[in-house]
Write an enzyme that holds these catalytic residues in place. Structure first.
Site, PDB file in Angstrom:
ATOM      1  N   LYS A 260       0.856  -1.192   0.000  1.00 22.08           N
ATOM      2  CA  LYS A 260       0.000   0.000   0.000  1.00 22.08           C
ATOM      3  C   LYS A 260       0.890   1.238   0.000  1.00 22.08           C
ATOM      4  CE  LYS A 260      -3.294   2.614   2.883  1.00 22.08           C
ATOM      5  NZ  LYS A 260      -4.240   2.603   4.021  1.00 22.08           N
ATOM      6  N   ASP A 265      -2.326  10.111   4.054  1.00 21.92           N
ATOM      7  CA  ASP A 265      -3.749   9.772   4.140  1.00 21.92           C
ATOM      8  C   ASP A 265      -4.475  10.775   5.025  1.00 21.92           C
ATOM      9  OD1 ASP A 265      -6.216   8.625   4.178  1.00 21.92           O
ATOM     10  OD2 ASP A 265      -5.643   6.854   5.356  1.00 21.92           O
ATOM     11  N   LYS A 272     -10.161  12.748   8.185  1.00 20.35           N
ATOM     12  CA  LYS A 272      -9.813  12.253   9.512  1.00 20.35           C
ATOM     13  C   LYS A 272      -9.828  13.386  10.526  1.00 20.35           C
ATOM     14  CE  LYS A 272      -6.595   8.548   8.123  1.00 20.35           C
ATOM     15  NZ  LYS A 272      -7.308   7.403   8.712  1.00 20.35           N
ATOM     16  N   ASP A 283       1.604   5.937   5.846  1.00 18.91           N
ATOM     17  CA  ASP A 283       0.640   5.096   5.143  1.00 18.91           C
ATOM     18  C   ASP A 283       1.209   4.519   3.838  1.00 18.91           C
ATOM     19  OD1 ASP A 283      -1.840   3.973   5.568  1.00 18.91           O
ATOM     20  OD2 ASP A 283      -2.941   5.485   4.428  1.00 18.91           O
ATOM     21  N   ASP A 342     -12.039   7.321   3.323  1.00 17.74           N
ATOM     22  CA  ASP A 342     -10.882   7.002   4.172  1.00 17.74           C
ATOM     23  C   ASP A 342     -10.528   5.511   4.100  1.00 17.74           C
ATOM     24  OD1 ASP A 342      -8.807   7.495   5.879  1.00 17.74           O
ATOM     25  OD2 ASP A 342     -10.027   7.651   7.689  1.00 17.74           O
ATOM     26  N   GLU A 344      -9.347   4.025   1.683  1.00 14.89           N
ATOM     27  CA  GLU A 344      -8.750   4.212   0.356  1.00 14.89           C
ATOM     28  C   GLU A 344      -7.719   3.141   0.015  1.00 14.89           C
ATOM     29  OE1 GLU A 344      -7.586   5.527   3.049  1.00 14.89           O
ATOM     30  OE2 GLU A 344      -5.451   5.075   2.821  1.00 14.89           O
ATOM     31  N   ARG A 346      -7.612  -0.074   0.419  1.00 17.07           N
ATOM     32  CA  ARG A 346      -8.127  -1.276  -0.242  1.00 17.07           C
ATOM     33  C   ARG A 346      -8.480  -1.010  -1.697  1.00 17.07           C
ATOM     34  NH1 ARG A 346     -12.719  -1.898   4.167  1.00 17.07           N
ATOM     35  NH2 ARG A 346     -11.053  -0.855   5.340  1.00 17.07           N
TER      36      ARG A 346
HETATM   37  N1  BES Z   1      -4.361   4.287   6.847  1.00 14.80           N
HETATM   38  C1  BES Z   1      -5.558   4.011   7.566  1.00 14.80           C
HETATM   39  C2  BES Z   1      -5.379   2.916   8.617  1.00 14.80           C
HETATM   40  C3  BES Z   1      -4.457   3.185   9.773  1.00 14.80           C
HETATM   41  C4  BES Z   1      -4.976   3.564  10.996  1.00 14.80           C
HETATM   42  C5  BES Z   1      -3.089   3.004   9.654  1.00 14.80           C
HETATM   43  C6  BES Z   1      -4.125   3.800  12.067  1.00 14.80           C
HETATM   44  C7  BES Z   1      -2.248   3.238  10.730  1.00 14.80           C
HETATM   45  C8  BES Z   1      -2.767   3.624  11.931  1.00 14.80           C
HETATM   46  C9  BES Z   1      -6.648   3.569   6.611  1.00 14.80           C
HETATM   47  O1  BES Z   1      -6.606   4.112   5.343  1.00 14.80           O
HETATM   48  C10 BES Z   1      -7.952   3.979   7.199  1.00 14.80           C
HETATM   49  O2  BES Z   1      -8.199   5.146   7.291  1.00 14.80           O
HETATM   50  N2  BES Z   1      -8.770   3.011   7.570  1.00 14.80           N
HETATM   51  C11 BES Z   1     -10.047   3.263   8.133  1.00 14.80           C
HETATM   52  C12 BES Z   1     -11.031   2.331   7.457  1.00 14.80           C
HETATM   53  C13 BES Z   1     -12.477   2.618   7.749  1.00 14.80           C
HETATM   54  C14 BES Z   1     -12.874   3.948   7.168  1.00 14.80           C
HETATM   55  C15 BES Z   1     -13.320   1.509   7.179  1.00 14.80           C
HETATM   56  C16 BES Z   1      -9.980   2.997   9.632  1.00 14.80           C
HETATM   57  O3  BES Z   1      -9.271   2.074  10.044  1.00 14.80           O
HETATM   58  O4  BES Z   1     -10.612   3.724  10.368  1.00 14.80           O
HETATM   59 ZN    ZN Z   2      -4.808   4.729   4.664  1.00 11.25          ZN
HETATM   60 MN    MN Z   3      -7.602   5.973   5.213  1.00  7.46          MN
END
Ligand code: BES
Ligand code: ZN
Ligand code: MN
Length: 495
Positions: A260, A265, A272, A283, A342, A344, A346
């Site tokens: 990834k 992000d 966020k 990220d 968010d 993103e 996947r």
């Molecule tokens: N990059 C984040 C995940 C992340 C969170 C990495 C904390 C490192 C530390 C990812 O893109 C994300 O924002 N995921 C969301 C998914 C949700 C919107 C389904 C999440 O985990 O809240």
């Molecule tokens: Zn992310």
């Molecule tokens: Mn994200």
């Protein structure tokens, strides 16, 4: 930095720092690798400082004059509980002490599981080499150096009774890890999809790797709309980068690694909260790790082909940004309903995994800072593993003993949970709610891996970044997963 091996039975001496690792049940005999006059001094110092050789503790015994500045005792904990990573940690402690004192040479004596100082096998030697190299790491290029700072990685590291090829292999793997940490630590104003591509090209150039880059117009032409969508809100367009290490005799097949690569992000329009955005420069860690893995495979001259593929994008809420409710057609033809911009990672992985599937590798391993849910489930020092192939999963987990990185397998066989990934307006939805969020993310990805391709998904969210120093990590990027992937490739290569 140069590794040297001191023959079994010799004593460590004549270096700026002398390091000796001890178990809790150590006796006087364990000080034998030290010159006898120094052993005497250490013997007096141990009770005075109440040093018990507990795991992760160390004692520095300064010396008044002569070439040797100090002796470092590194605690290994209980002998019967010792695991391979403890050698990495102890070697790190000794070399780190040397580095922080600006010592240019260090000599290290470590007991194996039976207590013998020497005769170390290749695996143990890899751990020692790895720990020493990690000790030289810091990311301080943007700090104005103060005059007091003596830090320097030692020039010569001598290890009693080690296997030289093991030390060198440990060095290569952990140098790759440090390379990935450097990349991941770079902030979003320095590394964006464009400058990331430049770094990938530089790596390909220096290591004679094949490189292919699909720019935005090429992504458009091929229908890689999932990756394109994520990048639309950024001033820097996304791209797909494909590096290949292809040895002349790839007798052990081919592995495709997918990382990834979100250079920052922000969450996009589903933005966020401020606190959650900090560390999101990390990220792109998966992408940094897969690049480092091909670097390592080529330096080790492994007899297997290794692909590193990453869809690099910046997730921003600019005017062109993709939105919640958008419906996207991914590269493999499946349609995706976006309900959270968010989620993103996947999306970028969807196109990258479909692209990797076309290469028909023996296995695909993706690595991604994918879900906060994974961090909630496992904490920030254990990463998640998901697979469609139990044998491959077991093979991967079996090398974590040597790599020292913790992974835990999470299930993908809950059919009721899988239903949550379905959409009423498209084939799948990109966010399936809070419950089981790490698993539904993996289930989403599964749609983009060609049926029959053995596949592992590694979720390194939060493990990618150390909030404070621990074990052999300094605060910041860890490049978690790098060593395990490298060790997996080494095992595949039969080395
Ligand atoms: N990059 C984040 C995940 C992340 C969170 C990495 C904390 C490192 C530390 C990812 O893109 C994300 O924002 N995921 C969301 C998914 C949700 C919107 C389904 C999440 O985990 O809240
Ligand atoms: Zn992310
Ligand atoms: Mn994200």
């Amino acid at each position: 930095m140069k590794f040297e091996v001191l023959e079994d039975g010799a004593r460590i001496r004549n270096k700026n720092v002398l390091g000796i690792a001890l178990y809790e049940d150590f006796s006087q005999e364990d000080l034998l690798p030290l010159p006898s006059s120094l052993a005497l001094l250490v013997k007096m110092e141990i009770p005075r400082e109440n040093f018990k050789a507990k795991k992760g503790t160390s004692l520095i015994v300064p010396l008044a004059d002569g070439e040797t500045q100090c002796i470092v005792l590194a605690g290994m904990g209980k002998r019967e509980e010792a695991c391979l990573d403890d050698w990495r940690i102890a070697a790190f402690m000794i070399a780190r002490t040397a580095a922080s004192r600006g010592a240019s040479s260090v000599s290290i004596a470590m007991p194996d599981a039976s207590g013998k100082y020497g005769g170390h096998d290749r695996e143990l030697s890899r751990c020692i080499g790895s720990g020493v190299v990690l000790a030289g790491y810091r990311f301080e290029k943007y700090r104005t150096q103060d005059q007091e700072d003596r830090f320097r990685a030692p020039d010569v590291v001598e290890v009693l009774g080690a296997d030289i090829s093991g030390l060198e292999e440990g060095r290569i793997v952990s140098a790759g890890q440090c390379w990935a940490r450097d990349m991941a630590n770079e902030p979003g104003n320095v590394i964006n999809p464009g400058t990331f591509e430049q770094e990938a090209r530089r790596l390909a150039e220096s290591h004679g790797l094949e490189i292919g880059v699909l720019d935005a117009s090429e992504l458009e032409r091929r229908g890689m709309n999932a990756l394109l969508s994520v990048g639309r809100g950024s001033a820097t367009p996304p791209r797909l980068i494909h590096l290949t290490y292809r040895p002349e005799a790839a007798s052990k097949g081919a592995i495709a690694l997918v990382g990834k690569g979100i250079t920052f992000d922000s969450g996009g329009l589903s933005i966020k909260p401020a606190d959650s955005m900090v560390t999101m420069k990390g990220d792109k860690t998966g992408a940094c790790v897969v690049l480092a893995a091909v670097k390592v495979a080529s330096e080790l001259k492994l007899p297997l082909t290794v692909h590193a593929i990453t869809g690099v994008a910046e997730n921003m809420p600019g005017g062109g940004a993709y939105r919640p409710d958008d419906i996207i057609r991914a590269y493999n033809g499946k349609t995706i309903e976006v309900n959270n911009t968010d989620a993103e990672g996947r999306l970028t992985l969807a196109d990258a995994l479909a692209y990797a599937s076309e290469l028909e590798p023996d296995a695909i391993i993706d690595i991604a800072t994918l879900t906060g849910a994974c961090a909630v489930a496992l904490g920030d020092t254990t990463a998640g593993l998901f697979t469609n192939d139990e044998r491959l999963g077991t093979e991967f987990l079996s090398v974590t003993r040597a790599s020292g990185e913790r992974f835990w397998k999470l299930p993908m066989d809950d059919e009721n949970l899988r239903k949550k990934v379905k959409s009423s307006v498209a084939d799948v939805v990109n966010s399936a709610g809070r419950y089981g969020g790490a698993i539904t993310a993996a289930m989403f990805l599964e749609n983009f891996v060609k049926k029959g391709t053995p596949w592992i998904h590694l979720d390194i969210a939060a493990t990618d970044f150390a909030k404070e120093a621990y074990s052999y990590y300094t605060k910041g990027a860890t490049a978690f997963g790098m060593r395990t992937i490298a060790r997996f490739l080494i095992a595949r290569a039969g080395a």
